[in-house]
Design a protein around this motif. Structure first.
Motif, PDB file in Angstrom:
ATOM      1  N   PRO A 137      16.621  12.778 -14.658  1.00 12.59           N
ATOM      2  CA  PRO A 137      17.321  14.011 -15.042  1.00 12.59           C
ATOM      3  C   PRO A 137      17.181  14.258 -16.540  1.00 12.59           C
ATOM      4  O   PRO A 137      17.148  13.314 -17.332  1.00 12.59           O
ATOM      5  CB  PRO A 137      18.780  13.749 -14.682  1.00 12.59           C
ATOM      6  CG  PRO A 137      18.771  12.564 -13.789  1.00 12.59           C
ATOM      7  CD  PRO A 137      17.523  11.787 -14.078  1.00 12.59           C
ATOM      8  N   ARG A 138      17.099  15.507 -16.906  1.00 17.77           N
ATOM      9  CA  ARG A 138      17.030  15.849 -18.320  1.00 17.77           C
ATOM     10  C   ARG A 138      18.450  16.145 -18.797  1.00 17.77           C
ATOM     11  O   ARG A 138      18.922  17.271 -18.728  1.00 17.77           O
ATOM     12  CB  ARG A 138      16.133  17.059 -18.541  1.00 17.77           C
ATOM     13  CG  ARG A 138      15.917  17.332 -20.017  1.00 17.77           C
ATOM     14  CD  ARG A 138      14.947  18.458 -20.201  1.00 17.77           C
ATOM     15  NE  ARG A 138      14.586  18.594 -21.593  1.00 17.77           N
ATOM     16  CZ  ARG A 138      13.740  19.486 -22.034  1.00 17.77           C
ATOM     17  NH1 ARG A 138      13.154  20.312 -21.179  1.00 17.77           N
ATOM     18  NH2 ARG A 138      13.463  19.563 -23.310  1.00 17.77           N
ATOM     19  N   THR A 139      19.102  15.102 -19.269  1.00 19.25           N
ATOM     20  CA  THR A 139      20.477  15.249 -19.741  1.00 19.25           C
ATOM     21  C   THR A 139      20.550  15.209 -21.258  1.00 19.25           C
ATOM     22  O   THR A 139      21.571  15.517 -21.833  1.00 19.25           O
ATOM     23  CB  THR A 139      21.372  14.133 -19.156  1.00 19.25           C
ATOM     24  OG1 THR A 139      20.797  12.869 -19.480  1.00 19.25           O
ATOM     25  CG2 THR A 139      21.478  14.278 -17.653  1.00 19.25           C
ATOM     26  N   ASP A 140      19.462  14.784 -21.872  1.00 14.45           N
ATOM     27  CA  ASP A 140      19.392  14.741 -23.332  1.00 14.45           C
ATOM     28  C   ASP A 140      17.921  14.815 -23.734  1.00 14.45           C
ATOM     29  O   ASP A 140      17.076  15.151 -22.923  1.00 14.45           O
ATOM     30  CB  ASP A 140      20.059  13.487 -23.891  1.00 14.45           C
ATOM     31  CG  ASP A 140      19.461  12.195 -23.350  1.00 14.45           C
ATOM     32  OD1 ASP A 140      18.386  12.235 -22.711  1.00 14.45           O
ATOM     33  OD2 ASP A 140      20.060  11.147 -23.570  1.00 14.45           O
ATOM     34  N   ALA A 141      17.595  14.489 -24.937  1.00 15.46           N
ATOM     35  CA  ALA A 141      16.235  14.618 -25.446  1.00 15.46           C
ATOM     36  C   ALA A 141      15.284  13.557 -24.906  1.00 15.46           C
ATOM     37  O   ALA A 141      14.088  13.719 -24.957  1.00 15.46           O
ATOM     38  CB  ALA A 141      16.247  14.558 -26.970  1.00 15.46           C
ATOM     39  N   ARG A 142      15.820  12.441 -24.379  1.00 11.51           N
ATOM     40  CA  ARG A 142      14.966  11.352 -23.899  1.00 11.51           C
ATOM     41  C   ARG A 142      15.298  11.022 -22.456  1.00 11.51           C
ATOM     42  O   ARG A 142      16.400  11.244 -22.006  1.00 11.51           O
ATOM     43  CB  ARG A 142      15.181  10.102 -24.757  1.00 11.51           C
ATOM     44  CG  ARG A 142      14.740  10.326 -26.191  1.00 11.51           C
ATOM     45  CD  ARG A 142      14.538   9.054 -26.940  1.00 11.51           C
ATOM     46  NE  ARG A 142      13.556   8.225 -26.285  1.00 11.51           N
ATOM     47  CZ  ARG A 142      13.673   6.896 -26.191  1.00 11.51           C
ATOM     48  NH1 ARG A 142      14.712   6.282 -26.683  1.00 11.51           N
ATOM     49  NH2 ARG A 142      12.735   6.189 -25.615  1.00 11.51           N
TER      50      ARG A 142
END
Length: 156
Positions: A137-142
């Motif tokens: 999942p894209r929950t932050d930059a990484r």
């Protein structure tokens, strides 16, 4: 989901990807969907091709990608057909960004986490290793946690 031999009609790569397997055989994937059961069936159907199998598909999008992905079994070619996209790779914890316009391409190396962001309405063509794609999942930059389809070793 089934692989079709010798398709003679036009097909829409947005809804019907093509699997390229051993011997450079190209087979449309009828009934494909981004559903865990369909992905499992696809992995099982192409397992004999191992790391040489590739999926060819067109994606349309607009905005930020919602997940990171990685293809441990092989490199991925991403071609911008229309619009523009930014492909961001996580290389040793640092972002590596490539901006693509129509007709431009980049290669995501095997095992490198990446995300694609569309700058307005965009179409891309992806040629991707068929087995072992991981999604996060894209929950932050990484990237954070692992969720994915079976790796070549895990495929039924």
């Amino acid at each position: 989901m089934r692989l079709v031999n010798h398709e003679r009609n036009a097909m829409d790569l947005r809804t019907t990807p093509v699997h390229i397997g051993l011997g450079s055989r190209a087979k449309p994937v009828e009934g494909f969907a981004w559903d865990p059961e369909v992905l499992q069936a696809y992995s099982a159907a192409v397992a004999a091709d191992g790391a040489e199998g590739r999926m060819v598909m067109i994606f349309d999008g607009d905005g930020l990608g919602d997940h990171w992905e990685s293809h441990p079994a092989g490199d991925e070619l991403v071609v911008c057909l229309s619009g523009s996209v930014t492909v961001t790779r996580d290389v040793d914890g640092l972002p590596d960004r490539v901006l693509l316009g129509p007709g431009e391409a980049t290669i995501n190396p095997a095992g490198v986490w990446h995300v694609v962001d569309a700058e307005g309405p965009t179409s891309i063509l992806a040629i991707t290793a068929a087995l072992g794609t991981d999604h996060r999942p894209r929950t932050d930059a990484r990237p954070t946690e692992r969720v994915g389809t079976p790796s070549p070793e895990e495929a039924p």
